[in-house]
Structures are given as structure tokens and as C-alpha cells.
Design a protein around this motif. Structure first.
Motif, PDB file in Angstrom:
ATOM      1  N   ALA A 141       0.832  -1.202   0.000  1.00 11.61           N
ATOM      2  CA  ALA A 141       0.000   0.000   0.000  1.00 11.61           C
ATOM      3  C   ALA A 141       0.872   1.259   0.000  1.00 11.61           C
ATOM      4  O   ALA A 141       0.579   2.228  -0.715  1.00 11.61           O
ATOM      5  CB  ALA A 141      -0.922   0.000   1.215  1.00 11.61           C
TER       6      ALA A 141
ATOM      7  N   ASN B  32       2.510   1.489  -3.510  1.00  9.48           N
ATOM      8  CA  ASN B  32       1.501   1.868  -4.503  1.00  9.48           C
ATOM      9  C   ASN B  32       1.157   3.344  -4.405  1.00  9.48           C
ATOM     10  O   ASN B  32       0.935   4.017  -5.416  1.00  9.48           O
ATOM     11  CB  ASN B  32       0.237   1.030  -4.326  1.00  9.48           C
ATOM     12  CG  ASN B  32       0.396  -0.390  -4.821  1.00  9.48           C
ATOM     13  OD1 ASN B  32       1.343  -0.706  -5.541  1.00  9.48           O
ATOM     14  ND2 ASN B  32      -0.518  -1.265  -4.431  1.00  9.48           N
ATOM     15  N   ARG B  33       1.123   3.849  -3.174  1.00  8.44           N
ATOM     16  CA  ARG B  33       0.832   5.275  -2.994  1.00  8.44           C
ATOM     17  C   ARG B  33       1.958   6.133  -3.568  1.00  8.44           C
ATOM     18  O   ARG B  33       1.707   7.190  -4.148  1.00  8.44           O
ATOM     19  CB  ARG B  33       0.621   5.589  -1.509  1.00  8.44           C
ATOM     20  CG  ARG B  33       0.219   7.043  -1.232  1.00  8.44           C
ATOM     21  CD  ARG B  33      -1.019   7.447  -2.014  1.00  8.44           C
ATOM     22  NE  ARG B  33      -1.443   8.802  -1.693  1.00  8.44           N
ATOM     23  CZ  ARG B  33      -2.260   9.519  -2.457  1.00  8.44           C
ATOM     24  NH1 ARG B  33      -2.743   9.005  -3.592  1.00  8.44           N
ATOM     25  NH2 ARG B  33      -2.606  10.750  -2.107  1.00  8.44           N
TER      26      ARG B  33
ATOM     27  N   GLU C 106       1.324   6.297  -7.184  1.00  9.64           N
ATOM     28  CA  GLU C 106       0.198   7.191  -7.445  1.00  9.64           C
ATOM     29  C   GLU C 106       0.631   8.653  -7.372  1.00  9.64           C
ATOM     30  O   GLU C 106       0.284   9.472  -8.236  1.00  9.64           O
ATOM     31  CB  GLU C 106      -0.926   6.937  -6.435  1.00  9.64           C
ATOM     32  CG  GLU C 106      -1.645   5.615  -6.619  1.00  9.64           C
ATOM     33  CD  GLU C 106      -2.629   5.325  -5.491  1.00  9.64           C
ATOM     34  OE1 GLU C 106      -2.729   6.174  -4.568  1.00  9.64           O
ATOM     35  OE2 GLU C 106      -3.277   4.280  -5.526  1.00  9.64           O
ATOM     36  N   LEU C 107       1.396   8.988  -6.344  1.00  4.19           N
ATOM     37  CA  LEU C 107       1.860  10.367  -6.179  1.00  4.19           C
ATOM     38  C   LEU C 107       2.800  10.761  -7.311  1.00  4.19           C
ATOM     39  O   LEU C 107       2.781  11.905  -7.782  1.00  4.19           O
ATOM     40  CB  LEU C 107       2.558  10.516  -4.826  1.00  4.19           C
ATOM     41  CG  LEU C 107       1.629  10.452  -3.600  1.00  4.19           C
ATOM     42  CD1 LEU C 107       2.449  10.265  -2.317  1.00  4.19           C
ATOM     43  CD2 LEU C 107       0.779  11.714  -3.506  1.00  4.19           C
TER      44      LEU C 107
ATOM     45  N   GLU D 237       3.318  11.579   1.455  1.00  2.10           N
ATOM     46  CA  GLU D 237       2.000  12.199   1.311  1.00  2.10           C
ATOM     47  C   GLU D 237       2.065  13.718   1.285  1.00  2.10           C
ATOM     48  O   GLU D 237       1.289  14.371   0.579  1.00  2.10           O
ATOM     49  CB  GLU D 237       1.084  11.732   2.446  1.00  2.10           C
ATOM     50  CG  GLU D 237      -0.396  11.881   2.175  1.00  2.10           C
ATOM     51  CD  GLU D 237      -0.875  10.996   1.032  1.00  2.10           C
ATOM     52  OE1 GLU D 237      -1.722  11.477   0.244  1.00  2.10           O
ATOM     53  OE2 GLU D 237      -0.418   9.845   0.910  1.00  2.10           O
TER      54      GLU D 237
END
Length: 305
Positions: free
Chosen positions: A56, A59-60, A63-64, A268
């Protein structure tokens, strides 16, 4: 400040492009995973970890990166060959990102790199790192294994000033040539929080101007934010995130090509902060004739409609 007189090299670091004049490429971002104390690791020696949570997090990152165009590298920390094998095998299947080998000893680094090369991953590897004192055997191992990218650490234990870093850099670059390194990620060796961070910061600009034709220049800011106890002791976690984001975001403004920002969980808030600053830089350098090295691959095209 937005354009260097020295020719600026664009390197291949494990499959991504890094470097160039400010504005040519998005800043590359390196996140550390499986670090000491990482909650997803259940047994650091055997390399047992929570695969669902690890996937996870990775994968993030993907995505970012898609959202911003900022490429990333995964700095993998291991304490044994067994743990490294499990971590690297997992990462290689989950993402196409470069894999940076962050081992606690030269011997472990060498054994891990040899195993990864035998597994066919040489082109994705980034060695962490070549520094003053690295033995010829390790340099030869890098060459034999076909590793083409490495951190070049400008650490001078006797002198942490800008001049001290410049004093050791030529010798370390020669060592990198000896090892067959073509993608040099020159690291200004940012110390823990204190007055020494000024030299680590200023060195980015100075080294880009003097040695930008030898490799991409950056630094690891994670150890600074980890040791800035004043913020943690006086403000909320949200404020700490803001200061961490700010410390990363200022770096591209002085020419930083890549940033090792610390724990993967920081992605993030680091990705959007750096992407915004990258956009500022390209809109400023466009007036000087700078264009993206790869058409459409820049945060500008994501952030500006």
C-alpha cells in the motif's frame, strides 16, 4: 540562481532521469522503507514484514509520482542478506522504481548487490554509497555486478564546511569512475539539525556550479527533520509535517536535483510540496529558455491546466 553556467549532466539512476538545469526535470524523491523501527517490519533479521501495508505504501508512491511526474527511488534498509533478499524481491514485483541499497556495513552491501545482480536487477540498483574510505574490493564488486548508479557522499569527518566537502569530492568521483559508475548522485552530506546544515545547504548550489557536469546533486534531509526536536516538543504533529514539507521544498530552489526525504510515510506531504516548487522553478526558468527535457513530463503540466 535559476541557471548554472556549468554544463549540467542528466544521469540515469536505476531507470529514472535526474539532474540537468533547474526546470528541465522534476525533482527526484527518495523514500526510505524497512528502516530501523519501521512498524511494518516484524523481524528485521529474517526480513519478515507486513506485505499488505508495504504494498500500500509503495503503490501510494507510484500514485503520487503519476499525479506529479516526480520520479522516486526506494531506499531499502536491511540488516542481513536474507532480509534484503526478501525486501528486494518483493519491491521488484510491486513497482518499477529504482532500488537503493542502504546496508549497515560494506560487506553486507557487497553481498546484497551481488545477489541482486545475479537476480537480474543491476540496472535498477543504486548503491548507497561511495565515500572517502571505501575499499577497492567494494568498488570492484560494483563494477563486476554492473551497477551504474551510486550515491557519492561528500562527507568529510575532519571538516564539514563547504570547502571541506569540496576537498573530498574529486577523490570520491575518481573512486566512482573506478567502480564504473555512470550515474553519480552527489550527496552534500547534510548533518543532523544544527548550524552545520547551512554548509550542507549551500553546498548544493556550489557543487552544482562546479561539478554539475559530473552528476546530479542532492542531499538527504530526513536526518535533519528527525533531529529537529524543537518543533516536535512545541507544536502539533500537523505543524511538524508542515515544517518537514518546507525543509524539502526549499531544496529545489537552490538547485537540488534529488532529495532523500526520509520515511516513506512522508511522501503524502513531500510530493505535493516539491511539485509546487518545481512548477515555480520551470515558470521562472522558461523566460531563460529552459524547456522540460522530456516533453510533458513535469509537474507544471499537472498543476497548471
Amino acid at each position: 540562481m535559476f541557471r548554472f553556467e556549468k554544463e549540467q549532466k542528466i544521469i540515469n539512476a536505476g531507470g529514472i532521469k535526474v539532474g540537468g538545469q533547474p526546470g528541465e526535470l522534476p525533482t527526484a524523491l527518495t523514500a526510505t522503507i524497512f528502516y530501523i523501527g519501521h512498524k511494518i517490519v516484524q523481524d528485521k533479521k529474517q526480513g519478515i514484514f507486513d506485505k499488505a501495508k508495504a504494498e500500500a505504501l509503495i503503490n501510494r508512491m507510484d500514485e503520487l509520482s503519476d499525479m506529479t511526474t516526480n520520479p522516486f527511488i526506494l531506499d531499502v534498509v536491511g540488516t542481513s542478506v536474507e532480509s534484503f533478499q526478501k525486501y528486494i524481491d518483493f519491491i521488484a514485483k510491486v513497482t518499477e522504481a529504482p532500488i537503493q541499497i542502504d546496508a549497515i556495513s560494506p560487506r553486507l552491501r557487497m553481498e546484497t548487490i551481488k545477489w541482486a545482480a545475479e537476480a537480474g536487477l543491476s540496472e535498477r540498483l543504486v548503491n548507497n554509497s561511495i565515500y572517502k574510505g571505501v575499499k577497492d574490493t567494494e568498488l570492484q564488486n560494483l563494477k563486476d555486478c554492473g551497477v551504474k548508479a551510486s550515491i557519492i557522499l561528500c562527507d568529510n569527518p575532519q571538516d564539514d564546511s563547504v570547502d571541506g566537502k569540496l576537498g573530498v569530492l574529486p577523490g570520491i568521483l575518481e573512486m566512482a569512475d573506478q567502480a564504473g559508475i555512470e550515474g553519480a548522485l552527489i550527496d552534500t552530506a547534510m548533518p543532523s539539525w544544527g548550524i552545520g546544515v547551512g554548509a550542507g545547504l549551500r553546498s548544493i548550489y556550489v557543487i552544482k556550479e562546479m561539478y554539475g557536469d559530473k552528476g546530479a546533486v542532492g542531499t538527504g534531509i530526513g536526518n535533519v527533520s528527525d533531529t529537529l526536536g524543537w518543533v516536535k516538543g512545541n507544536f502539533s504533529k500537523e505543524v511538524k509535517k508542515a515544517t518537514d514539507a518546507a525543509q524539502n521544498a526549499i531544496l529545489p530552489m537552490i538547485g537540488c536535483d534529488w532529495i532523500m526525504f526520509g520515511p516513506i510515510e512522508f511522501a503524502e506531504f513531500v510530493f505535493p510540496a516539491v511539485a509546487v516548487v518545481d512548477t515555480y522553478i520551470l515558470t521562472a526558468t522558461a523566460e531563460l529558455g529552459t524547456r522540460p527535457a522530456v516533453e510533458g513530463m513535469h509537474p507544471l503540466f499537472k498543476l497548471v491546466g
